[in-house]
Write a protein that holds these residues in place. Structure first.
Motif, PDB file in Angstrom:
ATOM      1  N   TYR A 150      96.133  89.168  90.161  1.00 21.99           N
ATOM      2  CA  TYR A 150      95.532  89.758  88.974  1.00 21.99           C
ATOM      3  C   TYR A 150      96.372  90.907  88.433  1.00 21.99           C
ATOM      4  N   GLY A 151      97.632  90.948  88.816  1.00 29.33           N
ATOM      5  CA  GLY A 151      98.530  91.998  88.362  1.00 29.33           C
ATOM      6  C   GLY A 151      98.652  92.089  86.856  1.00 29.33           C
ATOM      7  N   TRP A 152      98.494  90.949  86.195  1.00 25.29           N
ATOM      8  CA  TRP A 152      98.590  90.932  84.733  1.00 25.29           C
ATOM      9  C   TRP A 152      97.530  91.817  84.087  1.00 25.29           C
ATOM     10  N   LYS A 153      96.420  92.062  84.791  1.00 29.51           N
ATOM     11  CA  LYS A 153      95.360  92.891  84.214  1.00 29.51           C
ATOM     12  C   LYS A 153      95.776  94.351  84.100  1.00 29.51           C
ATOM     13  N   SER A 154      96.709  94.762  84.922  1.00 27.39           N
ATOM     14  CA  SER A 154      97.164  96.145  84.882  1.00 27.39           C
ATOM     15  C   SER A 154      98.556  96.254  84.280  1.00 27.39           C
ATOM     16  N   CYS A 155      98.869  95.334  83.419  1.00 29.76           N
ATOM     17  CA  CYS A 155     100.183  95.297  82.762  1.00 29.76           C
ATOM     18  C   CYS A 155     100.419  96.603  82.007  1.00 29.76           C
ATOM     19  N   SER A 156     101.650  96.996  81.938  1.00 28.85           N
ATOM     20  CA  SER A 156     101.984  98.252  81.270  1.00 28.85           C
ATOM     21  C   SER A 156     101.646  98.215  79.781  1.00 28.85           C
ATOM     22  N   ALA A 157     101.702  99.357  79.163  1.00 28.61           N
ATOM     23  CA  ALA A 157     101.301  99.506  77.765  1.00 28.61           C
ATOM     24  C   ALA A 157     102.141  98.667  76.818  1.00 28.61           C
ATOM     25  N   ASP A 158     103.339  98.263  77.240  1.00 27.87           N
ATOM     26  CA  ASP A 158     104.191  97.494  76.339  1.00 27.87           C
ATOM     27  C   ASP A 158     103.847  96.002  76.319  1.00 27.87           C
ATOM     28  N   CYS A 159     102.851  95.587  77.100  1.00 30.04           N
ATOM     29  CA  CYS A 159     102.422  94.188  77.064  1.00 30.04           C
ATOM     30  C   CYS A 159     101.738  93.909  75.732  1.00 30.04           C
ATOM     31  N   ASP A 160     101.999  92.769  75.199  1.00 26.43           N
ATOM     32  CA  ASP A 160     101.433  92.380  73.915  1.00 26.43           C
ATOM     33  C   ASP A 160     100.211  91.490  74.155  1.00 26.43           C
ATOM     34  N   PHE A 161      99.094  92.119  74.558  1.00 31.43           N
ATOM     35  CA  PHE A 161      97.890  91.358  74.870  1.00 31.43           C
ATOM     36  C   PHE A 161      97.330  90.635  73.656  1.00 31.43           C
ATOM     37  N   GLU A 162      97.464  91.223  72.487  1.00 28.88           N
ATOM     38  CA  GLU A 162      96.957  90.570  71.280  1.00 28.88           C
ATOM     39  C   GLU A 162      97.683  89.252  71.049  1.00 28.88           C
ATOM     40  N   ASN A 163      98.996  89.260  71.171  1.00 29.05           N
ATOM     41  CA  ASN A 163      99.770  88.033  71.001  1.00 29.05           C
ATOM     42  C   ASN A 163      99.443  87.035  72.106  1.00 29.05           C
ATOM     43  N   LEU A 164      99.312  87.528  73.334  1.00 23.36           N
ATOM     44  CA  LEU A 164      98.951  86.663  74.451  1.00 23.36           C
ATOM     45  C   LEU A 164      97.612  85.985  74.191  1.00 23.36           C
ATOM     46  N   HIS A 165      96.645  86.756  73.738  1.00 24.12           N
ATOM     47  CA  HIS A 165      95.328  86.187  73.470  1.00 24.12           C
ATOM     48  C   HIS A 165      95.384  85.161  72.340  1.00 24.12           C
ATOM     49  N   GLN A 166      96.170  85.425  71.304  1.00 23.12           N
ATOM     50  CA  GLN A 166      96.314  84.462  70.215  1.00 23.12           C
ATOM     51  C   GLN A 166      96.937  83.161  70.722  1.00 23.12           C
ATOM     52  N   GLN A 167      97.903  83.281  71.601  1.00 28.64           N
ATOM     53  CA  GLN A 167      98.622  82.108  72.095  1.00 28.64           C
ATOM     54  C   GLN A 167      97.819  81.334  73.140  1.00 28.64           C
ATOM     55  N   ALA A 168      97.121  82.061  74.004  1.00 24.20           N
ATOM     56  CA  ALA A 168      96.495  81.411  75.153  1.00 24.20           C
ATOM     57  C   ALA A 168      94.991  81.618  75.235  1.00 24.20           C
ATOM     58  N   GLY A 169      94.402  82.231  74.219  1.00 24.28           N
ATOM     59  CA  GLY A 169      92.986  82.572  74.270  1.00 24.28           C
ATOM     60  C   GLY A 169      92.073  81.422  74.609  1.00 24.28           C
ATOM     61  N   GLU A 170      92.279  80.287  73.976  1.00 26.97           N
ATOM     62  CA  GLU A 170      91.419  79.132  74.227  1.00 26.97           C
ATOM     63  C   GLU A 170      91.541  78.659  75.677  1.00 26.97           C
ATOM     64  N   ALA A 171      92.755  78.625  76.202  1.00 28.74           N
ATOM     65  CA  ALA A 171      92.963  78.206  77.582  1.00 28.74           C
ATOM     66  C   ALA A 171      92.382  79.236  78.549  1.00 28.74           C
ATOM     67  N   LEU A 172      92.501  80.525  78.226  1.00 24.82           N
ATOM     68  CA  LEU A 172      91.926  81.559  79.089  1.00 24.82           C
ATOM     69  C   LEU A 172      90.431  81.374  79.232  1.00 24.82           C
ATOM     70  N   VAL A 173      89.769  81.105  78.134  1.00 22.10           N
ATOM     71  CA  VAL A 173      88.315  80.881  78.155  1.00 22.10           C
ATOM     72  C   VAL A 173      88.014  79.609  78.946  1.00 22.10           C
ATOM     73  N   GLU A 174      88.746  78.552  78.673  1.00 26.89           N
ATOM     74  CA  GLU A 174      88.536  77.257  79.340  1.00 26.89           C
ATOM     75  C   GLU A 174      88.637  77.374  80.853  1.00 26.89           C
ATOM     76  N   PHE A 175      89.562  78.205  81.330  1.00 25.17           N
ATOM     77  CA  PHE A 175      89.778  78.335  82.771  1.00 25.17           C
ATOM     78  C   PHE A 175      89.051  79.513  83.388  1.00 25.17           C
ATOM     79  N   GLY A 176      88.147  80.142  82.618  1.00 26.61           N
ATOM     80  CA  GLY A 176      87.258  81.144  83.170  1.00 26.61           C
ATOM     81  C   GLY A 176      87.807  82.552  83.295  1.00 26.61           C
ATOM     82  N   TYR A 177      88.885  82.845  82.573  1.00 32.28           N
ATOM     83  CA  TYR A 177      89.433  84.207  82.612  1.00 32.28           C
ATOM     84  C   TYR A 177      88.683  85.095  81.633  1.00 32.28           C
ATOM     85  N   GLU A 178      88.613  86.379  81.972  1.00 31.62           N
ATOM     86  CA  GLU A 178      88.015  87.343  81.062  1.00 31.62           C
ATOM     87  C   GLU A 178      88.919  87.489  79.849  1.00 31.62           C
ATOM     88  N   THR A 179      88.332  87.534  78.671  1.00 41.27           N
ATOM     89  CA  THR A 179      89.152  87.714  77.455  1.00 41.27           C
ATOM     90  C   THR A 179      88.697  88.930  76.694  1.00 41.27           C
TER      91      THR A 179
END
Length: 85
Positions: free
Chosen positions: A56-85
Motif C-alpha cells: 500500500y506504499g502508493w497511498k503515501s506517495c510523495s506530493a509530486d504524484c499525480d493522483f488526479e491523472n492516475l484516477h482519470q486513467q485508472a479510476g474505473e479499474a480501481l473501483v472494479e477491484f475494490g480500491y479506495e478512490t
C-alpha cells in the motif's frame, strides 16, 4: 496484488489450476529469477520476496504524484477491484 502477496501459495495454486499446469514449490522461490537484470537500479528487488507492508506504499506517495491523472486513467479499474478512490 495485495491478496497475492499476502497468500502467494494459495493464489499460485489457483492460477496453476486455471492454467492447467502443475503447481511447484519452486514457483514460490524467485531468488534466482532476473539475474541478468539485477544490476539495474530499478530492478534491485528482483529475486526478493514481495513485502506485504509495501503493498500500500502508493497511498503515501510523495506530493509530486499525480493522483488526479492516475484516477482519470485508472479510476474505473480501481473501483472494479475494490480500491479506495
Amino acid at each position: 496484488f495485495e491478496d497475492f502477496v499476502a497468500e502467494p501459495q494459495h493464489y499460485l495454486n489457483k492460477l496453476s489450476d486455471f492454467l492447467d499446469v502443475g503447481f511447484s514449490e519452486s514457483m514460490l522461490n524467485g531468488q534466482n529469477m532476473g539475474e541478468d537484470l539485477k544490476h539495474l537500479e530499478h530492478h534491485a528487488n528482483l529475486g526478493r520476496s514481495p513485502l506485504l507492508e509495501r503493498c500500500y506504499g502508493w497511498k503515501s506517495c510523495s506530493a509530486d504524484c499525480d493522483f488526479e491523472n492516475l484516477h482519470q486513467q485508472a479510476g474505473e479499474a480501481l473501483v472494479e477491484f475494490g480500491y479506495e478512490t
